[in-house]
Design a protein around this motif. Structure first.
Motif, PDB file in Angstrom:
ATOM      1  N   GLN A 167       0.878 -45.791  62.564  1.00  0.00           N
ATOM      2  CA  GLN A 167       1.897 -46.765  62.172  1.00  0.00           C
ATOM      3  C   GLN A 167       3.131 -46.050  61.576  1.00  0.00           C
ATOM      4  N   GLU A 168       2.875 -45.022  60.757  1.00  0.00           N
ATOM      5  CA  GLU A 168       4.003 -44.282  60.154  1.00  0.00           C
ATOM      6  C   GLU A 168       4.835 -43.577  61.232  1.00  0.00           C
ATOM      7  N   ARG A 171       6.877 -46.254  63.508  1.00  0.00           N
ATOM      8  CA  ARG A 171       8.049 -46.940  62.943  1.00  0.00           C
ATOM      9  C   ARG A 171       9.263 -46.010  62.874  1.00  0.00           C
ATOM     10  N   GLU A 271      11.658 -50.745  56.006  1.00  0.00           N
ATOM     11  CA  GLU A 271      11.355 -51.786  57.000  1.00  0.00           C
ATOM     12  C   GLU A 271      12.303 -52.963  56.750  1.00  0.00           C
ATOM     13  N   ALA A 274      11.688 -55.581  53.815  1.00  0.00           N
ATOM     14  CA  ALA A 274      10.829 -55.011  52.767  1.00  0.00           C
ATOM     15  C   ALA A 274      11.575 -55.031  51.436  1.00  0.00           C
TER      16      ALA A 274
END
Ligand SMILES: NC(=O)c1ccc[n+]([C@@H]2O[C@H](COP(=O)([O-])OP(=O)(O)OC[C@H]3O[C@@H](n4cnc5c(N)ncnc54)[C@H](O)[C@@H]3O)[C@@H](O)[C@H]2O)c1
Length: 357
Positions: A167-168, A171, A271, A274
């Motif tokens: 996921q890191e 993104r 994000e 966020a």
């Protein structure tokens, strides 16, 4: 549009360059019909002297209730030395304010009129230099656990952990592809996939994501080769995306190509939606050797404001107007600060940018 900004000038030349860039922002906002709501807050030694801490609660609150943070610089080497490393303003303020901001963008652009300031030979830079470096900022070696030194000398052991989740990686790669799509559509993904497991996963994910961006030309490059190619053929790079440690080193190397540290802006982004607030700052520090003398080059901070208009407020025309006026001044070459071989003051360069607007 209402532009709600937390403004943190900090120490040394931070005060001068932030003041200069706010003057530019006010003019652009007026010209395009926007309203600037700027809330100023103390940070760094300026905050320690008033509140006893480099990042007071009031500053955090101001940052949290605004849409973007414009930051100057913090730290004064003589005074920093009186504090343990982890209490120094750069550590306290920057680490905290940049929490959750995983994408660090540095725009390295050599104005053609300043080609002679670039340390590379003219024949290597005749294609121009305009590189956006995107560094992953919240993962990798700097945060991986376990980390530390254990045992007793002479048998001590030190360990750092390089870890990345899918996921890191995905993104930050997405930021890379999206950025390339808005520029010259070339993305160089830098890794060390011949050795490191994290890089093998990185490369696999970059290749897969590349299929969703058929308009972007994706190239993979090992980090050792990238550090060489940046000096050999800098004009061939458009967007570079890479992990934390590689990005730290490559972005400093690439910054030199712009001709002065006083020319390179940056953005740190999280994000969308966020709680972390996007953070915009010049890449230089507080430059105590020239602070308070009206000698600082304001361009890196003025261009950071352009990045803020682009990335946080989606105001690309306004950002382009600032860039055009700023590069107009740099290319004309008669109103330059000392770092670029000129004699102009910070205020004179700012006035010239404003006149260009
Ligand atoms: N993000 C930050 O807040 C940040 C970043 C780097 C350094 N620092 C801190 O800043 C202090 C000074 O650090 P340093 O001297 O290593 O780096 P620096 O970037 O402040 O200065 C390095 C050299 O570049 C020159 N310079 C830097 N920016 C300039 C500009 N806009 N115009 C003209 N010349 C410019 C300075 O005069 C100096 O000679 C230290 O306390 C350091 O910890 C803070």
């Amino acid at each position: 549009m209402d532009l709600r900004i937390a403004v943190l000038p900090g120490d040394g030349i931070g005060v001068e360059v932030v003041d200069a860039s706010m003057r530019v922002l006010d003019v652009v906002a007026r010209k395009f019909g926007h309203k600037v709501h700027a809330e100023f807050a103390d940070v760094g030694w300026a905050a320690i002297d008033k509140h006893g801490t480099a990042l007071p609660a009031s500053t955090r609150e101001i940052c949290q209730r605004n849409s973007a943070i414009l930051f100057g610089a913090v730290g004064l080497p003589d005074r920093d030395q009186t504090l343990p490393q982890k209490e120094r303003p750069e550590r306290v303020a920057l680490l905290e304010l940049r929490k959750g901001l995983f994408a660090n963008l540095r725009h390295v652009l050599l104005p053609p009129g300043l080609a002679s300031r670039c340390p590379l030979k003219m024949e290597l830079i005749k294609g121009g230099i305009d590189i956006m470096i995107i560094r992953e900022l919240t993962g990798g070696l700097y945060y991986g656990q376990p980390q530390g030194i254990s045992g007793a000398s002479p048998d001590r052991k030190a360990i750092d952990t390089l870890a990345y989740s899918e996921q890191e990686i995905s993104r930050i790669l997405k930021v890379g592809f999206e950025t390339a799509r808005k520029r010259r559509k070339r993305l160089t993904s830098v890794d060390k996939a011949n050795i490191l497991a994290t890089s093998q996963l990185w490369r696999e994910l970059a290749t897969a994501m590349g299929k969703q961006y058929p308009d972007v030309r994706l190239e993979h490059m090992y980090v050792d080769n990238a550090s060489m190619q940046l000096l050999r053929r800098p004009s061939d790079f458009d967007v570079i995306v890479t992990e934390n440690t590689f990005g730290d080193i490559l972005s400093d190397e690439a910054s030199m190509l712009a001709g002065s540290i006083g020319l390179v802006p940056s953005a740190s982004l999280g994000e969308p939606g966020a709680p972390s607030v996007p953070f915009y700052e010049p890449i230089h520090g507080s430059a105590p050797d020239i602070a308070g003398q009206n000698k600082a080059n304001p361009v890196a901070t003025i261009l950071s404001v352009a990045m803020m208009l682009n990335y946080t407020f989606g105001l690309s025309k306004e950002a382009a107007a600032i860039e055009k006026a700023t590069f107009g001044v740099l290319n004309a070459g008669n109103i330059l600060t000392g770092d670029l071989g000129g004699k102009a003051t910070c205020s004179e360069v700012t006035d010239a940018v404003i006149a260009g607007l």
